[in-house]
Design an enzyme around this catalytic site. Structure first.
Site, short mmCIF file in Angstrom:
data_model
loop_
_atom_site.label_atom_id
_atom_site.label_comp_id
_atom_site.label_asym_id
_atom_site.label_seq_id
_atom_site.Cartn_x
_atom_site.Cartn_y
_atom_site.Cartn_z
N LYS A 35 30.63 14.28 78.25
CA LYS A 35 30.95 13.55 76.90
C LYS A 35 29.66 12.76 76.51
O LYS A 35 29.31 11.92 77.40
CB LYS A 35 32.07 12.83 76.72
CG LYS A 35 32.26 11.97 75.41
CD LYS A 35 33.51 11.12 75.24
CE LYS A 35 33.39 9.86 75.57
NZ LYS A 35 32.89 8.93 74.63
N ASP A 61 31.09 12.78 70.81
CA ASP A 61 32.02 11.68 70.26
C ASP A 61 31.42 11.06 69.17
O ASP A 61 30.63 9.93 69.33
CB ASP A 61 32.34 10.81 71.59
CG ASP A 61 33.43 10.01 71.29
OD1 ASP A 61 34.26 10.19 70.02
OD2 ASP A 61 33.88 8.98 72.12
N LEU A 62 31.39 11.67 68.04
CA LEU A 62 30.64 10.99 66.89
C LEU A 62 31.69 10.29 65.93
O LEU A 62 31.18 9.58 64.93
CB LEU A 62 29.88 12.02 65.92
CG LEU A 62 28.74 12.77 66.85
CD1 LEU A 62 28.11 13.79 65.75
CD2 LEU A 62 27.84 12.07 67.40
N LYS A 63 32.98 10.33 66.12
CA LYS A 63 34.08 9.48 65.39
C LYS A 63 33.53 9.42 63.80
O LYS A 63 33.28 8.49 63.01
CB LYS A 63 34.01 8.25 65.93
CG LYS A 63 34.45 8.17 67.41
CD LYS A 63 35.01 6.64 67.97
CE LYS A 63 35.59 6.82 69.03
NZ LYS A 63 34.70 7.04 70.26
N ASP A 66 34.16 9.81 56.56
CA ASP A 66 33.54 9.45 55.07
C ASP A 66 34.25 10.46 54.33
O ASP A 66 35.40 10.71 54.39
CB ASP A 66 31.96 9.95 55.25
CG ASP A 66 31.06 9.23 54.34
OD1 ASP A 66 31.46 9.33 53.26
OD2 ASP A 66 29.98 8.77 54.85
N PRO A 68 35.60 13.71 52.19
CA PRO A 68 35.43 15.12 53.06
C PRO A 68 34.35 16.00 52.78
O PRO A 68 34.04 16.54 53.80
CB PRO A 68 36.72 15.48 51.99
CG PRO A 68 37.62 14.78 51.66
CD PRO A 68 36.88 13.37 51.41
N THR A 121 41.29 1.39 70.48
CA THR A 121 42.11 0.29 71.22
C THR A 121 41.33 -1.11 71.08
O THR A 121 41.99 -1.90 71.67
CB THR A 121 41.82 0.93 72.71
OG1 THR A 121 40.50 1.37 73.06
CG2 THR A 121 42.84 2.02 72.87
N ARG A 212 32.60 5.09 83.80
CA ARG A 212 32.01 4.16 84.83
C ARG A 212 32.52 4.54 86.39
O ARG A 212 31.88 4.31 87.19
CB ARG A 212 32.32 2.79 84.43
CG ARG A 212 31.11 2.55 83.25
CD ARG A 212 31.68 1.19 82.63
NE ARG A 212 32.68 1.34 81.85
CZ ARG A 212 33.17 0.48 81.01
NH1 ARG A 212 32.77 -0.85 81.10
NH2 ARG A 212 34.31 0.66 80.16
O1 C5P Z 1 33.38 3.87 81.57
P1 C5P Z 1 34.74 4.38 81.11
O2 C5P Z 1 35.74 5.25 81.85
O3 C5P Z 1 35.57 3.24 80.58
O4 C5P Z 1 34.33 5.38 79.79
C1 C5P Z 1 35.31 5.61 78.64
C2 C5P Z 1 34.71 6.40 77.86
O5 C5P Z 1 35.86 6.86 76.73
C3 C5P Z 1 33.69 5.85 76.95
O6 C5P Z 1 32.63 6.71 76.31
C4 C5P Z 1 34.44 5.17 75.69
O7 C5P Z 1 33.66 5.13 74.30
C5 C5P Z 1 35.68 6.13 75.43
N1 C5P Z 1 36.74 5.56 74.85
C6 C5P Z 1 37.56 4.49 75.51
N2 C5P Z 1 38.68 4.18 75.01
C7 C5P Z 1 38.97 4.77 73.98
C8 C5P Z 1 38.41 5.67 73.22
C9 C5P Z 1 37.15 6.12 73.84
O8 C5P Z 1 37.16 4.04 76.49
N3 C5P Z 1 40.29 4.43 73.35
#
Ligand code: C5P
Length: 233
Positions: A35, A61-63, A66, A68, A121, A212
């Site tokens: 990702k 993951d560009l989210k 805007d 359509p 979140t 991580r």
């Molecule tokens: O390092 P970690 O396991 O926390 O990475 C989680 C990945 O998932 C990151 O790229 C973060 O942007 C993404 N993410 C998240 N929580 C969300 C949506 C996406 O941690 N609710």
């Protein structure tokens, strides 16, 4: 018949292509997908994304959010990265989601799957109230997931704690892609409501996004292997 995608997408949250390539090289094997996010895409563009991803399945993951027409253009432009998953915000509404799906369908042979983001979140119920969205956040996430499904999205990104509710509401074919995963042996970091890889898969996640606990581990390759073994056990 679509190829089976790996269960684990490793989140490489970096803008520097050498650092991202270094993270990937430290994992040095097949059996996982990748990702990349907004920071990498903005810094390096589609050519940089392709150079790092190579033949590995890619979640971009560009989210996008805007009108359509603009999101459709963004989806078409993102197709140069050849992602298997691309994210848009469900709160952009049904017409925007449908436009994204249509643009992805124009991508030819490689079918890009559109994943919707429901409620970030980072937003609590007070934040939702401030921007005029009706909480609690779990209810709003369910509402937006149903909008996304009706408008043609392939699935959503959701917390492990939402899997059971979304699976029941959205059915077996709607993809649930789950971040916030922490093996029992890893530090939780800034993720608050975490779950182990095995627990999330047992609840019905289709794919996990893990950053991580793998990339910051003393031995990233061993951490990835341990996670893959726990899922397979
Ligand atoms: O390092 P970690 O396991 O926390 O990475 C989680 C990945 O998932 C990151 O790229 C973060 O942007 C993404 N993410 C998240 N929580 C969300 C949506 C996406 O941690 N609710």
């Amino acid at each position: 018949m679509a190829e089976t995608l790996p269960s684990v997408f490793v989140a490489i949250d970096r803008a520097d292509p050498r650092e991202a390539a270094g993270d990937l090289a430290a994992l040095g094997q097949d059996g996982f997908a990748l990702k990349l996010g907004l920071e990498f895409f903005v810094a390096n563009g589609p050519a940089g994304v392709r150079a790092v991803a190579g033949t590995r399945p890619l979640f971009l993951d560009l989210k996008l959010h805007d009108i359509p027409n603009t999101v459709a253009g963004g989806v078409r432009a993102a197709s140069a990265c050849a992602p298997v998953f691309l994210t848009i915000h469900a709160s952009g509404g049904p017409a925007m989601i449908a436009a994204a799906r249509k643009a992805a369908d124009q991508n030819g042979a490689a079918r890009m799957q559109i994943l919707a983001i429901t409620v970030l979140t980072s937003l609590d119920d007070g934040d939702l109230d401030a921007v005029g969205q009706i909480g609690p956040s779990g209810d709003q996430a369910l509402r937006l997931a149903l909008v996304a499904k009706m408008a043609g999205a392939d699935g959503v990104v959701c917390s492990a704690h939402e899997i059971a509710r979304l699976r029941a509401a959205c059915g077996p074919d709607f993809k649930l892609v789950v971040p916030g995963i922490r093996p029992a042996w890893a530090a939780t970091g800034d993720q608050k409501r975490v779950m182990t890889p095995r627990e999330a898969m047992d609840l019905g996640a289709d794919h996990l996004v893990i950053g991580r606990p793998i990339t910051q581990a003393a031995d990233p390759r061993a951490a990835l292997n341990r996670i893959l073994a726990e899922i397979a056990a």
